[in-house]
Scaffold this motif. Structure first.
Motif, short mmCIF file in Angstrom:
data_model
loop_
_atom_site.label_atom_id
_atom_site.label_comp_id
_atom_site.label_asym_id
_atom_site.label_seq_id
_atom_site.Cartn_x
_atom_site.Cartn_y
_atom_site.Cartn_z
N MET A 1 31.18 49.22 43.84
CA MET A 1 30.32 47.92 43.44
C MET A 1 29.43 48.60 42.13
N THR A 2 29.41 47.62 41.19
CA THR A 2 28.69 47.88 39.96
C THR A 2 27.37 47.86 40.35
N GLN A 3 26.55 48.81 39.73
CA GLN A 3 25.06 48.83 39.97
C GLN A 3 24.43 47.59 39.00
N HIS A 4 23.80 46.59 39.60
CA HIS A 4 23.42 45.50 38.71
C HIS A 4 22.31 45.81 38.24
N VAL A 5 22.17 44.95 37.14
CA VAL A 5 20.87 44.94 36.26
C VAL A 5 19.48 44.60 36.97
N SER A 6 18.73 45.30 36.88
CA SER A 6 17.29 45.17 37.33
C SER A 6 16.23 45.34 36.45
N ASN A 7 15.88 46.57 36.22
CA ASN A 7 14.79 46.89 35.27
C ASN A 7 15.10 46.97 34.01
N THR A 8 16.11 47.08 33.48
CA THR A 8 16.39 46.92 32.03
C THR A 8 16.80 45.34 31.58
N GLY A 9 16.88 44.68 32.56
CA GLY A 9 17.13 43.13 32.11
C GLY A 9 18.37 42.95 31.34
N ASP A 69 33.09 42.01 39.75
CA ASP A 69 32.16 41.89 40.95
C ASP A 69 31.78 40.46 41.13
N LEU A 70 31.38 39.90 40.16
CA LEU A 70 30.94 38.47 40.18
C LEU A 70 31.97 37.50 40.65
N MET A 71 33.18 37.88 40.53
CA MET A 71 34.15 36.81 40.86
C MET A 71 34.83 37.18 42.39
N GLY A 72 34.66 38.65 42.55
CA GLY A 72 35.21 39.36 43.69
C GLY A 72 36.75 39.49 43.62
N MET A 73 37.16 39.53 42.39
CA MET A 73 38.48 39.91 42.14
C MET A 73 38.85 40.20 40.55
N GLU A 74 39.95 40.69 40.48
CA GLU A 74 40.28 41.20 38.84
C GLU A 74 40.32 39.88 38.07
N VAL A 75 39.73 39.68 36.93
CA VAL A 75 39.48 38.65 36.34
C VAL A 75 40.25 38.54 35.01
N ARG A 76 40.95 39.68 34.66
CA ARG A 76 41.91 39.62 33.33
C ARG A 76 42.88 38.42 33.47
N GLY A 77 42.98 37.88 32.50
CA GLY A 77 44.02 36.63 32.44
C GLY A 77 43.39 35.37 32.85
N MET A 78 42.19 35.31 33.20
CA MET A 78 41.52 33.98 33.71
C MET A 78 40.95 33.34 32.46
N GLY A 148 20.14 40.93 39.27
CA GLY A 148 20.06 40.89 40.78
C GLY A 148 21.07 40.90 41.60
N ASP A 149 21.23 40.64 42.75
CA ASP A 149 22.11 41.07 43.84
C ASP A 149 23.21 39.73 43.88
N PRO A 150 24.33 39.81 43.41
CA PRO A 150 25.06 38.67 43.56
C PRO A 150 25.48 38.24 44.91
N GLY A 151 25.33 38.86 45.92
CA GLY A 151 25.74 38.51 47.16
C GLY A 151 27.03 38.17 47.33
N ARG A 152 27.38 36.83 47.99
CA ARG A 152 28.91 36.62 48.42
C ARG A 152 29.49 36.21 46.95
N SER A 153 30.66 36.56 46.95
CA SER A 153 31.46 36.14 45.78
C SER A 153 32.36 34.79 45.90
N PRO A 154 32.86 34.20 45.16
CA PRO A 154 32.71 34.31 43.66
C PRO A 154 31.38 33.55 43.27
N ARG A 155 30.89 34.01 42.15
CA ARG A 155 29.54 33.26 41.56
C ARG A 155 29.98 32.59 40.43
N ARG A 156 29.42 31.31 40.33
CA ARG A 156 29.66 30.46 39.05
C ARG A 156 28.29 29.97 38.77
#
Length: 235
Positions: A1-9, A69-78, A148-156
Motif C-alpha cells: 500500500m502506498t504511503q499517502h501524503v501527509s506532512n508534505t501535502g 490504491d485509490l481505485m483498489g485496482m489496476e487503472v491503466r486503460g481506464m 490522508g487515509d483513503p479508506g475503502r476503495s474505490p474513491r471518486r
C-alpha cells in the motif's frame, strides 16, 4: 500500500510542473518522448500519462501506484474520469478539451465525501499537455494526490474548483484566448532577383528534398553525326 501524503501535502505537483517547465523551455510544450521517469522520481507514484482518444475522453496509459490504491485496482486503460463522480464528469471532460486545444495547464481541486469506511478526502490533480510522436497534442502528463487515509476503495471525487492557465510560446508571444488566432510574425522583405537569375535558379535548385538533377550532356560531337555506324565486311 502506498504511503499517502501527509506532512508534505501536495509538493509532488510542484515538482512535476517544474520538470515539465524545464523541458519545454520557450516552446509550447515538450513531447511525450522527452519524459524521463528519473526526472520525476520523487513523484512517480502520483504521476500518470493519458492519451486523448476522443473529444473529452482521455485514457490512462501509465499510472503510479497511488492511483491504483485509490481505485483498489489496476487503472491503466481506464478513462481519467473514473476518479470523478458522475456529477463532475462533464466538467472534467470540458477541462480536458481546453487543456488539449488551448493549450493550457490546469489544476483541479477535488473532494471526496465521507461515507462508511471512507473518510473525507481532499485531492488535487495537475494536467500538463504533451505532443505525441506525430506532433499533435494528444498526451497529458498529470499528477493526482489525495491527502490522508483513503479508506475503502474505490474513491471518486467532486470538482471543487479548477485553475486553467493558457501556455505562452516564448516570452514574446501574447496570451491568446481559446478560439482566437495567434498573429504570425512579420517576415523580412526579400529583394526579388532578376528574371534571368530566377530561371537559372529554377534549373539548379531541387524540389523539396530531391537531389539536384544533373545537366544532360551528349557525347556526340556534331549534330549531324549518326549514333550508329554500319561496318560491312566481305570476309
Amino acid at each position: 500500500m502506498t504511503q499517502h501524503v501527509s506532512n508534505t501535502g501536495f509538493s509532488p505537483i510542484a515538482q512535476v510542473e517544474a520538470y515539465w517547465e524545464a523541458l519545454r523551455g520557450t516552446r509550447l510544450m515538450p513531447s511525450r518522448a522527452e519524459i524521463d521517469p528519473r526526472g520525476i522520481e520523487q513523484a512517480l507514484e502520483y504521476s500518470f500519462i493519458v492519451e486523448r482518444i476522443a473529444p473529452g475522453i482521455a485514457r490512462l496509459r501509465i499510472a503510479g501506484s497511488h492511483l491504483s490504491d485509490l481505485m483498489g485496482m489496476e487503472v491503466r486503460g481506464m478513462p481519467l474520469t473514473s476518479f470523478i463522480t458522475p456529477g463532475s464528469r462533464r466538467q472534467v471532460s470540458d477541462t480536458l478539451e481546453e487543456v488539449f486545444e488551448t493549450p493550457a495547464a490546469c489544476t483541479l481541486h477535488l473532494h471526496s465525501e465521507e461515507a462508511s469506511g471512507m473518510p473525507a478526502l481532499d485531492a488535487r490533480m495537475l494536467l500538463l499537455p504533451l505532443k505525441s510522436d506525430l506532433g499533435d497534442v494528444s498526451r497529458l502528463l498529470g499528477v493526482l494526490i489525495a491527502v490522508g487515509d483513503p479508506g475503502r476503495s474505490p474513491r471518486r471525487f467532486d470538482v471543487v474548483r479548477s485553475s486553467l492557465r493558457p501556455i505562452v510560446n516564448g516570452a514574446a508571444t501574447p496570451v491568446v484566448k481559446t478560439g482566437s488566432k495567434v498573429p504570425e510574425p512579420e517576415k523580412p522583405a526579400l529583394r526579388k532577383p532578376a528574371a534571368a537569375t530566377q530561371e537559372k535558379r529554377k534549373e539548379r535548385e531541387p524540389a523539396g528534398f530531391a537531389e539536384p538533377r544533373a545537366a544532360f550532356r551528349t557525347e556526340t560531337p556534331r549534330k549531324d553525326a549518326p549514333y550508329l555506324r554500319l561496318v560491312k565486311s566481305d570476309d
